[in-house]
Scaffold this motif. Structure first.
Motif, mmCIF file in Angstrom:
data_model
loop_
_atom_site.group_PDB
_atom_site.id
_atom_site.type_symbol
_atom_site.label_atom_id
_atom_site.label_comp_id
_atom_site.label_asym_id
_atom_site.label_seq_id
_atom_site.Cartn_x
_atom_site.Cartn_y
_atom_site.Cartn_z
ATOM 1 N N LEU A 82 30.468 42.969 36.286
ATOM 2 C CA LEU A 82 30.906 41.709 36.889
ATOM 3 C C LEU A 82 29.882 41.217 37.902
ATOM 4 O O LEU A 82 29.111 41.990 38.465
ATOM 5 N N GLU B 282 34.712 35.846 40.595
ATOM 6 C CA GLU B 282 33.749 36.609 39.821
ATOM 7 C C GLU B 282 33.703 36.171 38.375
ATOM 8 O O GLU B 282 34.654 35.588 37.850
ATOM 9 N N SER C 246 33.259 38.174 34.848
ATOM 10 C CA SER C 246 33.365 39.542 34.339
ATOM 11 C C SER C 246 33.098 39.575 32.842
ATOM 12 O O SER C 246 33.531 38.678 32.114
ATOM 13 N N ASN D 191 35.718 43.143 42.353
ATOM 14 C CA ASN D 191 34.463 43.811 42.690
ATOM 15 C C ASN D 191 34.698 45.037 43.581
ATOM 16 O O ASN D 191 34.145 46.109 43.344
#
Length: 275
Positions: free
Chosen positions: A152, A120, A122, A163
């Protein structure tokens, strides 16, 4: 460990700094051969999920298959550790192909930084003040103001990690989607994020950046005092992971979606993807 050297693909072993990972690398190298990872056919990563992500980053763009074995504290991305029959296991392994996110971040000094993320990207508040963010999708502002600890953007692979902890959705590995998930949203309180096509270009602008500084993080790469961050998936880059039959990444994600504990099915400890 059986005696003798096995034939098959050229394997190279890389290990985290954990003592059990280092020991495993030495033992496996003695049996299967000690080879240069850059010249090997397949890289065997020994550690936890964090180290697996580091290894995938290291070989980004090479499409070299990575077979992970768990010698760390978390092993969602890893196979069970066994010394015997490694060549045979790799020959029977299922391939999972994933693509990274590309993050472009402009900071307060005007410097542009680019980084890749497999899990991810963020944006996180840098101080006691909540972040204030504007979110545009494919050039159109969709959320003029989000007040939150952050937001994110997650790949299907990363959807079970940070997540999921932020109450974002778990995505099937082959879904052409990315998740946009707020982190502790204060305003608008009703907004729970969005599922977007993986061809989407996301631009996040930091509002009031001097009062409310924000850091941008692509996996483990952090840029402080971000002003504007663009995120898009790069489908031209393939990352290849190998998993034992019946334990592919697709299967593990399905188990997470249905809340099935692998310990009930296979006698293994349940694991989540490490950030």
């Amino acid at each position: 460990m059986p005696a003798g050297r096995s034939s098959g693909p050229v394997l190279a072993f890389v290990a985290s700094t954990a003592p059990e990972a280092q020991l495993a690398a030495r033992r496996l190298s003695r049996f299967y051969g000690e080879n240069d990872p850059d010249k090997a056919d397949i890289v065997v990563a020994l550690g936890g999920d964090g180290f697996m992500l580091q290894t995938l980053h290291r070989f980004l763009g090479t499409e070299k298959p990575i077979y992970g074995m768990n010698r760390g504290s978390v092993g969602f991305l890893m196979n069970e550790f066994r010394e015997d029959g490694l060549v045979e296991r790799i020959a029977q392994a299922e391939r999972s192909v994933v693509h990274p996110l590309n993050m472009r971040c402009r900071d307060s000094s005007g410097r542009l930084t680019e980084a890749r993320a497999l899990n991810e990207v963020s944006l996180l508040r840098q101080s006691f003040q909540a972040a204030k963010l504007e979110i545009a999708i494919d050039g159109q502002v969709r959320l003029p103001e989000l007040v939150a600890d952050g937001v994110l953007v997650a790949t299907p692979t990363g959807s079970t990690a940070y997540n999921f902890s932020a109450n974002g959705p778990i995505l099937p590995l082959n879904a052409p989607l990315i998740a946009l998930t707020p982190i502790s949203a204060f305003r608008p309180r009703h907004w729970r994020g969005a599922l977007l096509p993986d061809s989407t270009a996301i631009t996040i602008t930091v509002l009031e950046p001097d009062k409310r500084p924000v850091a941008a993080v692509a996996d483990h790469f952090e840029t402080r005092d971000a002003r504007e961050v663009s995120v898009a998936m790069d489908r031209s880059v393939n990352l290849v992971m190998l998993h034992d039959p019946g334990h592919s990444l697709d299967e593990r994600i399905l188990r997470e979606q249905f809340g099935t504990d692998p310990a009930d099915l296979h006698g293994r400890e349940r694991h989540f993807t490490a950030r």
